[in-house]
Design an enzyme around this catalytic site. Structure first.
Site, mmCIF file in Angstrom:
data_model
loop_
_atom_site.group_PDB
_atom_site.id
_atom_site.type_symbol
_atom_site.label_atom_id
_atom_site.label_comp_id
_atom_site.label_asym_id
_atom_site.label_seq_id
_atom_site.Cartn_x
_atom_site.Cartn_y
_atom_site.Cartn_z
ATOM 1 N N ILE A 330 2.305 -0.417 -6.783
ATOM 2 C CA ILE A 330 1.067 -0.006 -7.453
ATOM 3 C C ILE A 330 1.406 1.035 -8.509
ATOM 4 C CG2 ILE A 330 -1.178 1.109 -7.096
ATOM 5 C CD1 ILE A 330 -1.028 0.040 -4.174
ATOM 6 N N GLY A 332 1.423 4.146 -10.963
ATOM 7 C CA GLY A 332 0.990 5.527 -10.764
ATOM 8 C C GLY A 332 -0.049 5.924 -11.809
ATOM 9 N N ASP A 383 15.329 13.771 -3.689
ATOM 10 C CA ASP A 383 15.778 14.681 -4.744
ATOM 11 C C ASP A 383 15.592 13.957 -6.089
ATOM 12 O OD1 ASP A 383 16.870 16.893 -5.905
ATOM 13 O OD2 ASP A 383 18.951 16.444 -5.377
HETATM 14 N N1 LIG Z 1 11.748 6.285 -5.702
HETATM 15 C C1 LIG Z 1 11.020 5.188 -5.861
HETATM 16 N N2 LIG Z 1 11.484 3.978 -5.461
HETATM 17 C C2 LIG Z 1 10.754 2.854 -5.660
HETATM 18 N N3 LIG Z 1 9.552 2.824 -6.241
HETATM 19 C C3 LIG Z 1 9.032 3.982 -6.668
HETATM 20 C C4 LIG Z 1 9.735 5.229 -6.499
HETATM 21 N N4 LIG Z 1 8.966 6.207 -7.025
HETATM 22 C C5 LIG Z 1 7.853 5.600 -7.475
HETATM 23 N N5 LIG Z 1 7.868 4.275 -7.282
HETATM 24 C C6 LIG Z 1 6.848 3.281 -7.642
HETATM 25 O O1 LIG Z 1 6.054 3.813 -8.688
HETATM 26 C C7 LIG Z 1 4.701 4.024 -8.247
HETATM 27 C C8 LIG Z 1 4.161 5.295 -8.843
HETATM 28 O O2 LIG Z 1 5.010 6.376 -8.493
HETATM 29 P P1 LIG Z 1 4.440 7.808 -8.088
HETATM 30 O O3 LIG Z 1 3.695 7.681 -6.815
HETATM 31 O O4 LIG Z 1 5.537 8.778 -8.129
HETATM 32 O O5 LIG Z 1 3.442 8.027 -9.315
HETATM 33 P P2 LIG Z 1 2.108 8.847 -9.391
HETATM 34 O O6 LIG Z 1 1.558 8.620 -10.740
HETATM 35 O O7 LIG Z 1 2.397 10.247 -9.015
HETATM 36 O O8 LIG Z 1 1.201 8.155 -8.279
HETATM 37 P P3 LIG Z 1 -0.312 8.552 -7.920
HETATM 38 O O9 LIG Z 1 -1.165 7.761 -8.838
HETATM 39 O O10 LIG Z 1 -0.445 8.137 -6.485
HETATM 40 O O11 LIG Z 1 -0.399 10.040 -8.106
HETATM 41 C C9 LIG Z 1 4.781 4.052 -6.727
HETATM 42 O O12 LIG Z 1 3.576 3.667 -6.135
HETATM 43 C C10 LIG Z 1 5.894 3.051 -6.477
HETATM 44 O O13 LIG Z 1 5.403 1.731 -6.507
#
Ligand SMILES: Nc1ncnc2c1ncn2[C@@H]1O[C@H](COP(=O)(O)OP(=O)(O)OP(=O)(O)O)[C@@H](O)[C@H]1O
EC number: 2.7.11.5
Length: 600
Positions: A330, A332, A383
């Protein structure tokens, strides 16, 4: 840079002086770095956990501080007009000359790059001026130093038990063991199991790194047994019991267990190393699948780790042809995440704007990532490596990803015919997002995997809580599953300290109208959290609900969170075990003469 012809002799003297300033700057850095590692021994002996945590946190910033100091010194000392291309070129040669007898030459090269890249324009970032290709060999050959990197013990002469006791005593820990004889007997029994029925060869020996590895409330003895041409890695964690006496908690042999100990999800060790490359080489013989970059990083030499990682990444690009694309899962709201399928990392870019309900800014997001960098990650937070101005080959970007980057993060993108340059990004180990893992397990009818993941998920939250971290919304998409099937958190923009949150019980409705209201009728403060509500957005799936309620129902009560918060406020620093509980000696001996480890 202005080109003024200086007499050769003068420019050479300037180059030499600058080289010496940079070398002295590095030596000061490494001296302070080592001092902190040496203090770790004392903190451990005295059970000064809070001081140990502070030292570990502060050490992370040492490198940048020393680089800035050095840059400042050079800027104060020299006019820009004195720093001709000739000076810069000679500077590198003088510096190489200064590293011939140096014990940390690879780190000193990296320090040189950091200082010079702060002063030079990007067009100078090539091998004539900085160390794009390292000059020194990082494969270390042992010198005649008084303090060797590792000690070798031959148990054939005195027997294994006596050897193990001597080995432990050699660390000269200024704190008494509760019952060293008992603990050594347990280690001996396990080592004997390991060597099994193998005939003991004349070269049968134990090699042990000279410094203990300190982290949190533990000290780890790291070594390997050698018999004939077989090698057996082992790690012995040493802890305090509730009476402040030392105990050997277990012995770890399996590569996977040792890899978890050295994982990218944990705080960096404090280790007193004169020749770090020799430590890295030794550790690689224990963990051959771990890249050198990750080993340097876990030893607290994170800038070296970052440099080596980048070299590995460039190498990987050269030897692959797939395309960068959006990371599966999904999308971000805050981060734009992409990956190269053949490479086990993801690249995370902070978007320029965030849709509601997000109320944050780029600076705040960066602050949260920095918080995680400095915090004990307790095996439950990934990290991240932070980079500026990373150039990607344009031809390797899918058209969709490029369009997405330009749409959501235009302020961070620079491009030309050949390259896409991203001004700021984080790189993090790739995992399988927990939501995808759960739905795959369900599709395959693997209830065992669903249960495992939910147990791990709850444990991850509980361990984060113990480390004073509230992960914000706890949706499955914000957690990943590692290749060791551990669940790890990776979405940091909503992270808060537990001690900053108010965990509340939902108030009783006083009228029917309040009872029926779709919206909360009671006031909600900025830091209020209502754990009873977690189930609404986490437990819609009956199978997940079943396992969650079986193992972690306490997470749905405000009392659980309030009690944990109270413990932190009372100054408890929880134990973090980077290995399963069932491996601990005290969990095994039926007579249970072993005292429980203190939870304080
Ligand atoms: N280390 C990782 N390994 C694999 N997929 C990842 C990783 N980090 C992020 N993702 C993918 O990217 C998506 C978005 O990452 P992340 O949750 O860090 O973003 P966000 O914008 O902070 O999310 P949110 O909208 O929940 O705040 C995650 O839902 C996942 O599908």
């Amino acid at each position: 840079m202005t080109q003024i012809a200086f007499p050769k002799l003068l420019s050479s003297q300037i180059a030499f002086d600058i080289a010496r300033t940079i070398r002295d700057g590095f030596d000061k850095h490494y001296r302070l770095f080592r001092e902190t590692s040496q203090h770790a021994k004392r903190y451990f002996e005295q059970g000064a956990w809070s001081a140990a945590q502070t030292a570990a946190r502060e050490r992370i910033d040492f490198y940048d501080k020393r680089v800035q100091e050095c840059v400042q010194m050079l800027e104060d000392e020299y006019e820009e007009s004195e720093l001709s291309d000739e000076v810069w070129r000679e500077l590198k040669l003088h510096y190489i000359g200064m590293l011939t007898e140096h014990k940390q030459p690879e780190l000193a090269e990296t320090f040189f790059n950091s200082v010079c890249c702060n002063i030079l324009h990007r067009t100078y970032f090539n091998n004539d001026y900085i160390f794009v290709r390292p000059v020194v060999s990082t494969e270390y050959i042992e010198t005649q130093d008084p303090a060797p990197t590792y000690r070798v013990y031959y148990p054939g002469k005195d027997g294994l038990r006596h050897t193990l006791t001597r080995m432990l005593r050699n660390f000269q820990l200024d704190c008494a063991f509760a019952d060293l004889e008992r603990d050594v007997a347990q280690v001996e029994a396990r080592l004997q199991q390991l060597f099994g029925s193998d005939r003991l060869e004349p070269n049968h020996q134990l090699q042990v790194l000279t410094s203990l590895f300190y982290r949190n409330k533990g000290a780890y003895l790291v070594g390997k047994g050698i018999n004939g041409n077989r090698e057996y890695p082992f790690v012995v964690p040493i802890l305090h019991n509730r009476h402040g006496k030392l105990v050997l908690d277990t012995v770890l042999f399996e590569q996977q267990q040792i890899a978890v100990l050295f994982s990218f999800t944990r705080a960096y060790f404090l280790v007193d190393m004169e020749v770090p490359s020799a430590y890295v080489q030794f550790l690689r013989s224990l963990l051959p699948r771990k890249p050198r970059s990750e080993i340097y990083t876990i030893l607290g030499l994170q800038k070296q780790g970052k440099t080596l990682f980048y070299r590995d990444y460039l190498q990987h690009l050269k030897h692959s042809s797939d395309h960068f694309e959006s990371a599966p899962g999904i999308r971000g709201l805050v981060m734009l995440v992409f990956a190269l399928p053949s490479f086990p990392y993801v690249f995370k870019v902070i978007k320029d704007f965030f849709p509601p309900p997000k109320e944050t800014t780029r600076a705040q997001v960066q602050q949260k990532y920095l918080l995680v960098k400095h915090h004990d990650r307790v095996g439950r937070m990934a990290d991240t490596l932070e980079y500026s101005n990373v150039a990607f080959p344009r031809a390797r970007f899918s058209a969709e990803l490029l369009a997405e980057l330009k749409q959501f993060a235009p302020s961070l993108i620079e491009e030309d015919q050949e390259q896409i340059i991203i001004r700021h990004l984080y790189i993090e180990r790739r995992m399988v997002p927990l939501n995808m893992w759960l739905s795959n397990a369900e599709k395959e009818g693997r209830d065992d995997l669903v249960e495992h993941a939910i147990i791990e998920y709850g444990n991850a939250i509980k361990e984060l809580v113990a480390a004073n971290i509230f992960p914000g919304d706890m949706l499955y998409k914000n957690f990943g599953v590692t290749r060791h099937q551990r669940v790890v958190f990776y979405d940091y923009d909503e992270i808060e300290y537990i001690t900053d949150c108010q965990f509340r019980v939902i108030p009783q409705a006083r009228t029917e109208e309040e009872e029926m209201s779709a919206e909360p009728w009671y006031p909600i403060g900025k830091h209020d959290v209502f754990p009873e509500q977690f189930g609404t957005f986490l437990l819609g799936n009956p199978r997940i609900r079943k396992y969650f309620m079986q193992h972690h129902a306490d997470l749905l009560t405000a009392q659980y969170w309030q009690a944990r918060k109270q413990r932190i406020e009372d100054g408890h620093i929880e134990d973090v075990f980077p290995y399963p509980q069932h491996l601990r000696f005290c969990k095994q001996s039926s007579s249970s003469t072993q005292p429980e480890i203190q939870h304080a």
